[in-house]
Motif scaffolding. Structure first.
Motif, PDB file in Angstrom:
ATOM      1  N   ILE A   2       0.825  -1.204   0.000  1.00  0.00           N
ATOM      2  CA  ILE A   2       0.000   0.000   0.000  1.00  0.00           C
ATOM      3  C   ILE A   2       0.870   1.270   0.000  1.00  0.00           C
ATOM      4  O   ILE A   2       1.968   1.281   0.591  1.00  0.00           O
ATOM      5  N   GLN A   5       0.490   7.412   3.428  1.00  0.00           N
ATOM      6  CA  GLN A   5      -0.238   8.686   3.351  1.00  0.00           C
ATOM      7  C   GLN A   5       0.698   9.832   2.980  1.00  0.00           C
ATOM      8  O   GLN A   5       0.304  10.764   2.304  1.00  0.00           O
ATOM      9  N   ARG A   6       1.914   9.757   3.489  1.00  0.00           N
ATOM     10  CA  ARG A   6       2.923  10.770   3.176  1.00  0.00           C
ATOM     11  C   ARG A   6       4.257  10.088   2.945  1.00  0.00           C
ATOM     12  O   ARG A   6       4.600   9.132   3.648  1.00  0.00           O
ATOM     13  N   ARG A  82      -0.331  14.251  -0.658  1.00  0.00           N
ATOM     14  CA  ARG A  82      -1.632  13.863  -1.200  1.00  0.00           C
ATOM     15  C   ARG A  82      -1.417  13.213  -2.549  1.00  0.00           C
ATOM     16  O   ARG A  82      -0.379  13.377  -3.174  1.00  0.00           O
ATOM     17  N   GLU A  83      -2.444  12.503  -2.980  1.00  0.00           N
ATOM     18  CA  GLU A  83      -2.443  11.884  -4.308  1.00  0.00           C
ATOM     19  C   GLU A  83      -1.227  10.983  -4.526  1.00  0.00           C
ATOM     20  O   GLU A  83      -0.516  11.110  -5.521  1.00  0.00           O
ATOM     21  N   VAL A 128       5.975   8.751   6.202  1.00  0.00           N
ATOM     22  CA  VAL A 128       5.340   9.517   7.280  1.00  0.00           C
ATOM     23  C   VAL A 128       3.888   9.046   7.420  1.00  0.00           C
ATOM     24  O   VAL A 128       2.939   9.728   7.055  1.00  0.00           O
ATOM     25  N   ASP A 129       3.749   7.851   7.906  1.00  0.00           N
ATOM     26  CA  ASP A 129       2.446   7.201   7.986  1.00  0.00           C
ATOM     27  C   ASP A 129       2.545   6.074   9.015  1.00  0.00           C
ATOM     28  O   ASP A 129       2.891   4.942   8.692  1.00  0.00           O
ATOM     29  N   ARG A 130       2.239   6.419  10.252  1.00  0.00           N
ATOM     30  CA  ARG A 130       2.415   5.445  11.332  1.00  0.00           C
ATOM     31  C   ARG A 130       1.309   4.398  11.348  1.00  0.00           C
ATOM     32  O   ARG A 130       1.436   3.389  12.032  1.00  0.00           O
ATOM     33  N   LEU A 131       0.240   4.672  10.632  1.00  0.00           N
ATOM     34  CA  LEU A 131      -0.840   3.684  10.577  1.00  0.00           C
ATOM     35  C   LEU A 131      -0.420   2.501   9.710  1.00  0.00           C
ATOM     36  O   LEU A 131      -0.487   1.346  10.141  1.00  0.00           O
ATOM     37  N   ASN A 132       0.048   2.790   8.523  1.00  0.00           N
ATOM     38  CA  ASN A 132       0.400   1.716   7.588  1.00  0.00           C
ATOM     39  C   ASN A 132       1.876   1.319   7.658  1.00  0.00           C
ATOM     40  O   ASN A 132       2.223   0.209   7.261  1.00  0.00           O
ATOM     41  N   ASP A 167      14.482   7.073  16.417  1.00  0.00           N
ATOM     42  CA  ASP A 167      13.539   6.892  17.516  1.00  0.00           C
ATOM     43  C   ASP A 167      12.241   6.274  16.954  1.00  0.00           C
ATOM     44  O   ASP A 167      11.745   6.707  15.912  1.00  0.00           O
ATOM     45  N   ARG A 169       9.330   6.730  17.601  1.00  0.00           N
ATOM     46  CA  ARG A 169       8.242   7.705  17.430  1.00  0.00           C
ATOM     47  C   ARG A 169       8.371   8.450  16.107  1.00  0.00           C
ATOM     48  O   ARG A 169       7.418   9.027  15.612  1.00  0.00           O
ATOM     49  N   GLU A 170       9.573   8.480  15.590  1.00  0.00           N
ATOM     50  CA  GLU A 170       9.792   9.171  14.318  1.00  0.00           C
ATOM     51  C   GLU A 170       9.304   8.280  13.174  1.00  0.00           C
ATOM     52  O   GLU A 170       9.088   7.080  13.347  1.00  0.00           O
ATOM     53  N   PRO A 171       9.163   8.855  11.990  1.00  0.00           N
ATOM     54  CA  PRO A 171       8.701   8.029  10.868  1.00  0.00           C
ATOM     55  C   PRO A 171       9.726   6.960  10.490  1.00  0.00           C
ATOM     56  O   PRO A 171      10.929   7.121  10.719  1.00  0.00           O
TER      57      PRO A 171
END
Lengths: 200, 752
Positions: A2, A5-6, A82-83, A128-132, A167, A169-171
């Motif tokens: 996938i 997001q960023r 985006r996009e 930059v997308d901690r979800l995915n 870290d 917490r970072e991307p």
């Protein structure tokens, strides 16, 4: 895989003889003259008062161009926000293509020409997308494989991708080392050829 | 797209009410996208979620030559009047009393780099703001904040804004008592309270512990609390001196005393009564006169006090008024390290400079407060994570934002100060000069604000650089002067209470406009913003550094021994003060000095073409419109639940939507109906059904029956069909509610 997001990609200045201030009128002109033809550019955000951070943003609707001084390593960071589509390999390709275009625009800009040089032999790529793409081993392994595949074909056989031990917490972040990377024009040509090939 | 979502991942971590609120807002976004929600209602809805417009969001930007269209996709899609859906906006995040934990800092940093430009900005109301945020990212942003107990609710719009409190409260050497738990209780009590939903304008409260310090700046607030203790029957009783009707803005007002002493168990009901009086009698149509300060000025403080007292008597009892008092005895901050003393350690000169300005000795021996001096109130995500770790190591949860756009670490054990300084310096956060002339406050101004006229941040950055360069040689008399800058007359930079204040405006020279700053001298920061400064004239923006030099040099030269800046300005008077800046007021021609016609940090030829309509006050939307919008969102949520084959949830939401719609209607006549569905349905029946006001010309009472039937006979096992039917009924009921409201006029009448 996938698309995140960023996705950001930073090339480092190999040589620079202007300070951050010099980019402000350049970025305003880029907005006025629609210099990036396939992106909507909106505004300039000045953070040069912050030490070792993103110093200047050319804010766009789909992407930002950042004069980034993080860790004392100045560079041009392209942040696609985006996009990005749905597929990681395509997102990488598009981000790289636009980032290289940004490098070329900067190096050939009428006010900056001869005053800076961005190196193509190294870059930093951040998901930059901690979800995915959480910054852990699970997310990193497959992302790294895709990066090696996508970037290796463009930057040369000796290009390598290393995960940055940052870290959690970072991307999720990787470094590209490409000792025999060609110049930016060649990279853009290779990328276009690859796109054409994949499109056939 | 991902098949996982923050909504699912954080489900267990979010407080249920916050999670539900975000779902509702997401539903409202969907409805707006489908054109089913009025644009003004949606604008106020998003403002009350802290989502604020930003410069150029009308799709126009002046490029120095002309205004040009910004070609956003779906340019017909809007998120409020004249505000394009895809244009980036600002997300304001409420931080009651400025209190933050390291875990919250971690999440703030993450949402900043995923949804904004990775910069966290501390505001003059102790909020955090993120800029360049796309509205479609805001629900997940809010969910992630909710997972660490942060809400953005009512951060903007016509609502109770962030409750500020002196950042030193609890550790201060001069306070009467710690106002923090009261500020917190106040914030929780009024958040989303029924009685604060119908204001014509925003409402800013503040808490203070000391009369003579700057502390909570209560004199410039809509409602201000100053801690007091009195003796009753030999016992010490806590309470507050309460001020009302202060405010800055275009025309600053000093607050008036509402009560000399309000006992601690009375502050919440009294605030509720104030809110009701403001909602009922405050101006609604003319937003320029809608703040409570105008109401207080209009009716007089004696009459206003009487109205509040009368209103107080009508309030139905609420256990929350005093419930929090039981917890006060247990309220305390816990240091992470034992107290120590700073003796015998090697102190470098850089450390000493920082120590002198950035360290405040707490009243608790062996501890200090450290101010992290943030340039222009900004820090990056990366700095924020590192700062969270520094906090964990040295002070734990004892972190606060300040109204001077800094962050403080409280309960630093004194012997840790040298190491802490080194660590902050390594992060780029070790600047000295906190609270001094170099620590300049500035609102966002033309950088991002739609109302900005001149570049307050550009000027602040320039002054900070120049003054820092020569800070070592600055005379002591001016080192502690305050400089505060607003980008326009609305005073978000609090220029009225600075020694030297500026607010942006413009002047014409030939065919060109030139950015200017009005100079405001002699405001008093101390004494809770004790007096406002004197506007003496406007100077071109590019002359301001010289103007500052001229004023401060004259003050150093002419001041009598011990004479403060305010006293000096008072002594020389407006005429002489103006003469100080007179030489700078000449306007050069564009051809001679073109640099005067662009602003600091912005090479474009200056223009007022980018100024938009401010959303600061939000749109004045009726209480009914706001409440019915929530009902509509729940009906929408019900449809979503049905699509997800969850008839039980769909049924519950459709019913809840009807009850909320009925409540919205009832509250046009009876504000205190409360939340109990039985009471709401009964009141609806009595007031609108039995009177046939709710009746349709042809269907008569049919739509009302939908509510009564579902209320009296809940379906224990709803299936897809029954849930679908109920949703249809709820939509018809809501529609009928709209018709009824427009028929009866929707006037809010208070039932006494």
């Amino acid at each position: 895989m996938i698309a995140p997001q960023r996705l950001s990609l930073k090339f480092y200045f190999a040589d620079i003889s202007v300070d951050v201030e010099a980019f402000i009128p350049v970025f305003h002109r880029w907005i006025r003259e629609h210099v990036v033809s396939n992106e909507l550019l909106l505004d300039v955000a000045d953070y040069k008062h912050i030490l070792d951070g993103p110093a200047l943003f050319l804010i766009g609707h789909t992407a930002d161009y950042v004069i980034d001084m993080t860790d004392g390593k100045p560079g041009l960071q392209y942040v696609r926000k985006r996009e990005l589509g749905t597929d990681l390999s395509k997102a990488l390709e598009m981000t790289l293509s636009q980032a290289l275009n940004g490098v070329k625009l900067m190096e050939t800009d009428v006010e900056l020409r001869g005053k800076l040089k961005l190196g193509a032999d190294a870059a930093t790529i951040a998901f930059v997308d901690r979800l995915n793409y959480p910054n852990n081993d699970t997310g990193a392994e497959s992302a790294q494989a895709q990066l090696s595949d996508s970037l290796g074909a463009v930057f040369g056989v000796d290009a390598s991708i290393t995960r940055v031990d940052n870290d959690p917490r970072e991307p999720l972040t990787f470094e590209l080392h490409a000792p025999s990377a060609p110049d930016v024009d060649t990279l853009i040509n290779r990328l276009q050829a690859r796109k054409a090939l994949c499109g056939q | 797209m991902s098949n996982i979502s923050w909504k699912e991942i954080l489900l267990e971590e979010m407080p249920a009410d916050l999670a539900h609120e975000v779902d509702i807002f997401e539903g409202q976004m969907e409805l707006m996208g489908q054109g089913k929600l009025d644009e003004k209602v949606f604008a106020e809805t998003r403002l009350r979620r802290g989502i604020y417009g930003q410069r150029y969001d009308n799709g126009q930007r002046h490029d120095g030559f002309e205004s040009r269209d910004l070609a956003f996709e779906e340019s017909e899609r809007i998120k409020g009047p004249d505000t394009l859906w895809h244009a980036p906006g600002m997300q304001r995040i409420k931080v009651p009393f400025g209190g933050l934990t390291p875990d919250q800092l971690d999440v703030l940093a993450q949402v900043a780099d995923e949804y904004s430009d990775s910069i966290l900005h501390v505001t003059t109301r102790q909020d955090i703001q993120l800029h360049f945020v796309h509205i479609e990212d805001t629900p997940d942003l809010m969910r992630r904040l909710a997972s660490v107990g942060i809400t953005t609710r009512e951060a903007c719009g016509n609502s109770v804004r962030n409750v500020t409190c002196c950042h030193l409260a609890g550790v201060c050497r001069t306070e009467v008592f710690d106002a923090t738990p009261y500020a917190d209780a106040f914030a929780q009590f009024l958040l989303g309270h029924d009685d604060v939903q119908d204001f014509g304008r925003k409402f800013k409260p503040a808490f203070s512990g000391c009369e003579n310090e700057a502390c909570g700046l209560v004199m410039m607030h809509d409602l201000g609390y100053l801690a007091q203790v009195r003796e009753v029957d030999g016992k010490q009783q806590r309470g507050f001196k309460v001020f009302v009707g202060g405010g800055l803005g275009t025309v600053p007002h000093q607050a008036k005393v509402l009560s000399e002493f309000t006992p601690e168990d009375e502050i919440l009901p009294q605030a509720q009564a104030v809110a009701r009086v403001f909602a009922r009698l405050g101006e609604k149509r003319n937003r320029n006169r809608a703040r409570i300060k105008f109401l207080v000025a209009k009716v007089g403080i004696e009459e206003f006090s009487r109205l509040v007292e009368e209103e107080r008597k009508t309030l139905p009892h609420d256990d929350r008024w005093s419930a929090y008092l039981d917890t006060l005895a247990h309220y305390e901050e816990k240091p992470t390290r034992p107290p120590t003393f700073l003796n015998g350690q090697v102190r470098l000169s850089a450390f000493n400079r920082w120590f002198e300005t950035n360290v405040y000795k707490q009243r608790q021996e062996g501890y200090s407060v450290v101010t992290v001096n943030l340039p222009l109130g900004d820090l990056t995500s990366k700095q924020t994570w590192a700062l969270a770790d520094v906090a964990r190591k040295y002070v734990g949860d004892n972190v606060r934002t300040t109204v001077e756009q800094n962050i403080i670490l409280r309960w630093v054990s004194d012997a840790d100060l040298p190491l802490l300084y080194e660590e902050l310096t390594a992060l780029g956060l070790g600047d000295p000069g906190a609270g001094t002339i170099v620590d300049i406050t500035a609102c966002p101004g033309t950088d991002t604000c739609k109302l900005g006229i001149a570049s307050s941040r550009g000027l602040a950055a320039e002054l900070r650089t120049r003054l820092t360069t020569k800070s070592a040689s600055l005379p002591d008399a001016i080192k502690d002067l305050k400089i505060k800058i607003s980008g326009c007359f609305n005073s978000c930079g609090q220029h009225h209470v600075a020694d030297i204040g500026f607010f942006g405006n413009s002047r014409r020279s030939g065919n060109f406009k030139m950015p200017h700053f009005q100079v405001v001298l002699g405001g008093r920061w101390r004494d809770n913003a004790g007096s406002y400064g004197l506007a003496v004239g406007a100077v071109p923006s590019k002359t301001v550094p010289e103007v500052v030099d001229t004023i401060t040099n004259r003050y150093v030269d002419e001041r009598a021994k011990g004479e403060s800046f305010q006293e000096w300005i008072g002594r020389i008077g407006k005429k002489q003060a103006r003469s100080l800046i007179q030489p700078f007021m000449q306007l050069p021609a564009f051809e001679r000095q073109p640099e005067f016609f662009s602003d600091w940090g912005d090479p474009r030829v200056f223009s007022l073409g980018d100024i938009g309509i401010g959303e600061c006050a939000g749109e004045v939307v009726s209480l009914f419109s706001m409440e019915i919008a929530t009902a509509e969102s729940e009906a929408f949520e019900a449809q979503v639940a049905l699509d997800e084959s969850d008839p039980t949830r769909a049924d519950a939401l459709a019913y809840s939507a009807m009850v909320k719609a009925a409540r919205a209607l009832v509250r046009t006549q009876f504000l205190d109906v409360g939340d109990d569905p039985n009471r709401i349905v009964q009141e609806f029946k009595t007031r609108f059904f039995d009177t046939e006001l709710f009746f349709d010309q042809y269907a008569k009472g049919k739509f009302g029956q939908y509510l009564f039937e579902r209320h009296q006979s809940p379906n224990q096992n709803p299936d897809i069909d029954s849930a679908h039917r109920l949703i249809e009924e709820s939509l018809l009921f809501i529609e009928a509610t709209h018709v009824c409201e427009s028929k009866v006029g929707g006037n809010v009448l208070i039932e006494l």
